[in-house]
Design a protein around this motif. Structure first.
Motif, PDB file in Angstrom:
ATOM      1  N   UNK A  85      40.126  21.139  40.466  1.00  0.00           N
ATOM      2  CA  UNK A  85      40.761  22.721  40.275  1.00  0.00           C
ATOM      3  C   UNK A  85      41.759  22.439  39.193  1.00  0.00           C
ATOM      4  N   UNK A  86      41.734  23.158  38.142  1.00  0.00           N
ATOM      5  CA  UNK A  86      42.721  23.312  37.221  1.00  0.00           C
ATOM      6  C   UNK A  86      43.460  24.622  36.903  1.00  0.00           C
ATOM      7  N   UNK A  87      44.455  25.040  36.585  1.00  0.00           N
ATOM      8  CA  UNK A  87      45.092  26.150  36.503  1.00  0.00           C
ATOM      9  C   UNK A  87      44.064  26.994  35.698  1.00  0.00           C
ATOM     10  N   UNK A  88      44.274  28.435  36.372  1.00  0.00           N
ATOM     11  CA  UNK A  88      43.373  29.316  35.573  1.00  0.00           C
ATOM     12  C   UNK A  88      43.998  29.877  34.212  1.00  0.00           C
ATOM     13  N   UNK A  89      43.390  30.156  33.295  1.00  0.00           N
ATOM     14  CA  UNK A  89      43.787  30.928  32.188  1.00  0.00           C
ATOM     15  C   UNK A  89      44.630  32.364  32.767  1.00  0.00           C
ATOM     16  N   UNK A  90      45.816  32.359  31.910  1.00  0.00           N
ATOM     17  CA  UNK A  90      46.542  33.604  32.607  1.00  0.00           C
ATOM     18  C   UNK A  90      46.042  34.850  32.323  1.00  0.00           C
ATOM     19  N   UNK A  91      45.465  35.265  33.325  1.00  0.00           N
ATOM     20  CA  UNK A  91      44.445  36.728  33.110  1.00  0.00           C
ATOM     21  C   UNK A  91      45.217  37.662  32.461  1.00  0.00           C
ATOM     22  N   UNK A  92      46.486  37.877  32.538  1.00  0.00           N
ATOM     23  CA  UNK A  92      47.260  39.112  32.022  1.00  0.00           C
ATOM     24  C   UNK A  92      47.243  38.790  30.435  1.00  0.00           C
ATOM     25  N   UNK A  93      47.037  37.617  29.899  1.00  0.00           N
ATOM     26  CA  UNK A  93      47.204  37.410  28.635  1.00  0.00           C
ATOM     27  C   UNK A  93      45.720  37.457  27.864  1.00  0.00           C
ATOM     28  N   UNK A  94      44.785  36.706  28.879  1.00  0.00           N
ATOM     29  CA  UNK A  94      43.437  36.571  28.115  1.00  0.00           C
ATOM     30  C   UNK A  94      42.512  37.819  28.363  1.00  0.00           C
ATOM     31  N   UNK A  95      42.594  38.201  29.766  1.00  0.00           N
ATOM     32  CA  UNK A  95      41.465  39.034  29.896  1.00  0.00           C
ATOM     33  C   UNK A  95      42.192  40.648  29.946  1.00  0.00           C
ATOM     34  N   UNK A  96      43.412  40.655  29.876  1.00  0.00           N
ATOM     35  CA  UNK A  96      44.058  42.178  29.967  1.00  0.00           C
ATOM     36  C   UNK A  96      44.652  42.314  28.672  1.00  0.00           C
ATOM     37  N   UNK A 244      37.409  45.930  31.810  1.00  0.00           N
ATOM     38  CA  UNK A 244      36.932  44.725  30.984  1.00  0.00           C
ATOM     39  C   UNK A 244      36.903  43.313  31.805  1.00  0.00           C
ATOM     40  N   UNK A 245      35.587  42.876  31.245  1.00  0.00           N
ATOM     41  CA  UNK A 245      35.534  41.295  31.606  1.00  0.00           C
ATOM     42  C   UNK A 245      35.812  40.946  32.732  1.00  0.00           C
ATOM     43  N   UNK A 246      34.895  41.364  33.861  1.00  0.00           N
ATOM     44  CA  UNK A 246      35.124  40.896  35.119  1.00  0.00           C
ATOM     45  C   UNK A 246      34.338  39.786  35.508  1.00  0.00           C
ATOM     46  N   UNK A 247      33.798  39.000  34.547  1.00  0.00           N
ATOM     47  CA  UNK A 247      32.980  37.918  34.804  1.00  0.00           C
ATOM     48  C   UNK A 247      33.669  37.052  36.009  1.00  0.00           C
ATOM     49  N   UNK A 248      34.873  36.588  35.851  1.00  0.00           N
ATOM     50  CA  UNK A 248      35.800  35.677  36.733  1.00  0.00           C
ATOM     51  C   UNK A 248      35.998  36.369  37.991  1.00  0.00           C
ATOM     52  N   UNK A 249      35.711  37.603  38.270  1.00  0.00           N
ATOM     53  CA  UNK A 249      36.270  38.307  39.300  1.00  0.00           C
ATOM     54  C   UNK A 249      35.918  37.709  40.643  1.00  0.00           C
ATOM     55  N   UNK A 250      34.711  37.101  40.620  1.00  0.00           N
ATOM     56  CA  UNK A 250      34.000  36.486  41.976  1.00  0.00           C
ATOM     57  C   UNK A 250      34.770  35.290  42.388  1.00  0.00           C
ATOM     58  N   UNK A 251      35.607  34.703  41.389  1.00  0.00           N
ATOM     59  CA  UNK A 251      36.245  33.520  41.887  1.00  0.00           C
ATOM     60  C   UNK A 251      35.504  32.458  42.608  1.00  0.00           C
ATOM     61  N   UNK A 252      34.461  32.091  42.323  1.00  0.00           N
ATOM     62  CA  UNK A 252      33.449  31.374  42.968  1.00  0.00           C
ATOM     63  C   UNK A 252      33.884  29.957  42.938  1.00  0.00           C
ATOM     64  N   UNK A 253      34.486  29.431  41.803  1.00  0.00           N
ATOM     65  CA  UNK A 253      34.901  28.021  41.756  1.00  0.00           C
ATOM     66  C   UNK A 253      35.840  27.870  42.421  1.00  0.00           C
ATOM     67  N   UNK A 254      36.979  28.777  42.732  1.00  0.00           N
ATOM     68  CA  UNK A 254      37.973  28.547  43.714  1.00  0.00           C
ATOM     69  C   UNK A 254      37.630  28.341  45.127  1.00  0.00           C
ATOM     70  N   UNK A 255      36.482  29.352  45.452  1.00  0.00           N
ATOM     71  CA  UNK A 255      35.835  29.058  46.767  1.00  0.00           C
ATOM     72  C   UNK A 255      35.341  27.715  47.103  1.00  0.00           C
ATOM     73  N   UNK A 256      34.676  27.515  45.880  1.00  0.00           N
ATOM     74  CA  UNK A 256      33.906  26.118  46.022  1.00  0.00           C
ATOM     75  C   UNK A 256      34.913  24.773  46.508  1.00  0.00           C
ATOM     76  N   UNK A 312      26.442  49.604  25.761  1.00  0.00           N
ATOM     77  CA  UNK A 312      27.439  50.722  25.913  1.00  0.00           C
ATOM     78  C   UNK A 312      28.954  50.177  26.357  1.00  0.00           C
ATOM     79  N   UNK A 313      28.993  48.808  26.357  1.00  0.00           N
ATOM     80  CA  UNK A 313      30.186  48.223  26.747  1.00  0.00           C
ATOM     81  C   UNK A 313      31.020  48.606  27.995  1.00  0.00           C
ATOM     82  N   UNK A 314      30.275  49.650  28.697  1.00  0.00           N
ATOM     83  CA  UNK A 314      30.843  50.007  30.020  1.00  0.00           C
ATOM     84  C   UNK A 314      30.889  49.038  31.143  1.00  0.00           C
ATOM     85  N   UNK A 315      31.636  48.841  31.991  1.00  0.00           N
ATOM     86  CA  UNK A 315      31.497  47.718  33.059  1.00  0.00           C
ATOM     87  C   UNK A 315      30.332  48.148  33.991  1.00  0.00           C
TER      88      UNK A 315
END
Lengths: 401, 376
Positions: A85-96, A244-256, A312-315
């Protein structure tokens, strides 16, 4: 139709895995293996290493430092990074804030903030929720009154994660209290946390730790050029940000990673005279979680690959499935890790033990952190739109009820 | 990763959808159930015309050369329509055994006949005392006069009552639970000493109890005693096919329940305006999508060359879509209220198909235990 990663995708995964293995600072990895949240300096250092490699601004266009990855590559990177496990990218900066500025920001805002956000020179936090505006975000009351070339901001925000670490905060404020619809009187401001009049008060959560804060704004002067997009159109920006960008939302890596931690611990503790890992009930619990993770992983592939083809760029409203199921798994896996600790799940004593013995007690530390993770991740089904809100979204957007 | 269907696959799915929409309404189905065989010979002929009966067989055998994804597309439509015909038994299971283990001559004799609609098979493997253990075979096969003589009994043989030929597993050597020592034999349904008693399962599909007393088997598929691998693969393909069927059934239950919640009024408004109902429907949707993912995993694992990896993926999938189908079907009845409990209403029929699927080829508990034994 083929569910397997293509040879190129597999090669990419191996490249990511190898880079993390070779570059993640050892002390960060070891602390996180024991279940600790990364410290501020861990997150900053790791994001800077990634940024130097060109892997921090993963969802941004190339001209702003993005790596030009596909959605599938981003998903692979996020999962590998979490599982390391590594620190996640700071979501406030990167995905928000990053994508928001790229979409809505002025050239001046982009060139001032984007490179610093990617490199974590600025730590951003999110000033959305208020005591009276949680799931009902549009009920927010924090007011910004225009005075010349400034806004004067008064009010308070709550549940502001990492505000105590933050250099900047993006804040939703009410600029027109008389708008016909509540959503129409809101603006989106960038606020320097060092501005006079800002007070950050810690909120200690049930894990005993300080992640959350209340932020008070008392006649805080914010230059007008720190407003993103038009005045009173901040709701559009907020909607973009939340979708925007909900790719990481499942956080499967963390569960694993949590299941791996539980299995690791179960090898060294005894249950009914044998290692816990040999217990049938424990093993079935692990299998059930692995089944659920597998299903979610494929569902995530499907959502991501469908999203990559949409224009369409919509989630995708189905990303709500990822949020609900992903957080349920995060909670179930942290629960497993805690239960594996048995009686060691209870005490808060790792530090004392280490001081007494003059060396760290890894088992006690891991157990203490397992419970800490379990406690804090009760928030997972609350933050980012509660799971009940996600079900409302599914009811309306997919089921059309 | 790639979730796109080829043009041929889209065409296939469309043609099956159209056929079932035109001919397999719930009322029509009630008529099919009442036929002597419990299914429609007319529909069987139409499946043959569309090429469905030879779908997974090679072109030289009158087939289509289709893969597990093609079968998945067909089974999904059969799941929506609650098709009663012996497609799984004949094409996927029996035909699969011949395709995997039969000699060139056996394949040439049997597969084209299936594809044309003239021959129906059943896979007579499971026994009363075996529960879900694939290696637990007590039926015996002994060499006699250059052939084989079978003795024993087979239980809940899917569509065993209407099959023309049976693919029967029997032990040529070894202990009761030994994977080694099992053979697969081709037996004519009318063979002397073979008795079968057909009955309906809970979902109105048919099955049979089969007893074998000194039955002479004309042919063996593959090497004597080495059939376990084939049996496992046939069952895996069957699980994948049923996963797709379960998805079709879940989709229909979900959409029926959604429609019902929009139109059924209580307290002066549609019940679907209540948040508690909306959230339940959202949970059904989530289960359906997770179940669909697992059915895809099953279909795409059928041809995985690594046997351990394949078995693991199939077991995971069976658990996943089985649990999803159980949840969706239970909620479908609950949200329908009293009408969902009635025999005349369709939802209860889908519920029972899901139940039968869950209990075929290993239930959730079986597959959980099987995977649990492998946790490292």
């Amino acid at each position: 139709m083929d569910l397997r990663l293509t040879p190129e995708e597999r090669a990419f995964r191996d490249e990511v895995r190898a880079f993390i293995r070779d570059n993640l600072p050892t002390d960060t990895r070891e602390r996180m293996r024991l279940g600790y949240s990364p410290r501020k300096q861990d997150t900053v250092a790791w994001q800077r290493i990634l940024n130097k490699k060109g892997w921090a601004a993963i969802s941004w266009p190339k001209e702003w430092g993005g790596p030009g990855w596909s959605a599938v590559q981003r998903m692979i990177f996020i999962e590998e990074n979490q599982a390391a496990p590594a620190p996640e990218l700071l979501s406030f900066n990167i995905t928000m804030i990053g994508p928001v500025l790229i979409q809505f920001g002025t050239e001046a805002q982009k060139s001032r903030f984007l490179p610093r956000a990617a490199n974590l020179d600025d730590w951003w936090c999110q000033g959305f929720s208020e005591p009276g505006a949680g799931s009902d975000l549009a009920a927010l009351k924090t007011a910004a009154k225009r005075e010349g070339d400034h806004y004067i901001v008064n009010g308070s925000k709550i549940w502001t994660s990492t505000a105590h670490n933050a250099d900047w905060c993006f804040v939703l404020v009410r600029t027109n209290p008389n708008a016909a619809k509540r959503q129409e009187g809101i603006s989106f401001l960038l606020v320097d946390m060092k501005t006079p009049g800002i007070t950050v008060r810690p909120i200690v959560s049930i894990d005993g730790a300080h992640h959350l804060n209340e932020v008070f704004f008392d006649d805080v002067k914010v230059p007008v050029e720190m407003r993103v997009y038009e005045e009173n159109r901040g709701w559009d920006v907020a909607k973009f940000l939340l979708g925007n960008e909900r790719t990481g939302i499942a956080r499967l890596g963390k569960s694993r990673e949590r299941v791996a931690a539980a299995k690791e611990a179960a090898r060294s503790v005894r249950f009914n005279g044998r290692p816990l890992i040999e217990d049938a009930a424990f093993r079935q619990r692990v299998v059930q979680l692995e089944v659920d993770m597998k299903a979610l992983q494929i569902t995530q592939y499907r959502v991501v690959s469908a999203g990559a083809k949409k224009s369409d760029g919509r989630p995708d409203p189905l990303s709500s499935v990822l949020k609900v199921k992903g957080t349920e798994l995060l909670q179930a896996t942290t629960e497993l890790a805690m239960d594996t600790a048995g009686p060691l799940a209870m005490p808060i004593w790792a530090q004392e033990l280490a001081e007494m013995a003059n060396e760290p007690d890894m088992l006690a530390e891991a157990a203490e952190q397992a419970t800490g993770n379990y406690l804090f991740l009760r928030a997972a089904s609350i933050y980012g739109g509660t799971n009940e809100i996600q079900k409302n979204i599914l009811s309306k957007a997919v089921l059309r009820l | 990763m790639d979730f796109d269907l080829s043009d041929d696959q889209r065409l296939l799915a469309d043609s099956v959808t159209r056929l079932m929409a035109d001919r397999y309404g719930f009322e029509a189905r009630k008529g099919f159930v009442k036929q002597d065989t419990g299914w429609s010979a007319e529909m069987w002929g139409r499946y043959a015309e569309l090429g469905l009966l030879g779908l997974p067989f090679a072109e030289e055998h009158g087939g289509f050369g289709g893969g597990p994804v093609d079968v998945m597309l067909v089974m999904q439509e059969f799941g929506r329509a609650l098709a009663l015909e012996p497609y799984l038994a004949t094409v996927v299971l029996g035909g699969g055994a011949v395709r995997l283990a039969g000699s060139a001559a056996q394949q040439a004799a049997i597969l084209p006949a299936i594809a044309e609609g003239g021959l129906k098979l059943a896979f007579a493997h499971s026994e009363r005392e075996a529960r879900y253990d694939l290696a637990d075979v007590q039926t015996t096969a002994k060499r006699a006069n250059g052939g084989w003589v079978l003795d024993g009994a087979k239980s809940v043989v899917l569509h065993g009552d209407s099959a023309d030929k049976l693919v029967v597993s029997a032990r040529v050597k070894g202990e009761r639970d030994d994977p080694d020592g099992i053979g697969l034999f081709l037996v004519d349904a009318g063979a002397e000493g073979l008795a079968r008693r057909g009955y309906a399962l809970r979902d109105e599909t048919r099955a049979a109890e089969i007893s074998l007393t000194n039955v002479v088997a004309a042919e063996i598929l593959g090497e004597p005693g080495a059939a376990f691998g084939t049996i496992a693969r046939v069952v895996e393909a069957g699980i994948a096919a049923m996963g797709a069927e379960a998805v079709g059934a879940m989709e229909t239950m979900q959409s029926m329940t959604l429609e019902y919640s929009r139109t059924r009024e209580q307290f002066g408004k549609p019940i679907g305006t209540n948040q508690v109902v909306q959230h339940r429907l959202s949970e059904m949707l989530m289960a359906l999508e997770q179940g669909r993912s697992m059915a895809m995993l099953a279909a795409m694992s059928v041809d995985e060359p690594d046997a351990a990896e394949r078995a693991r993926a199939i077991s995971m999938a069976k658990i996943g879509f089985g649990q999803a189908a159980r949840f969706v079907s239970q909620q479908a009845i609950q949200l329908h209220g009293g009408i969902g409990m009635t025999e005349e209403y369709a939802v209860g029929h889908y519920f029972r198909r899901a139940l039968v699927i869950e209990h075929t080829f290993g239930d959730t508990a079986y597959h959980l235990a099987r995977l649990a034994a492998e946790v490292e």
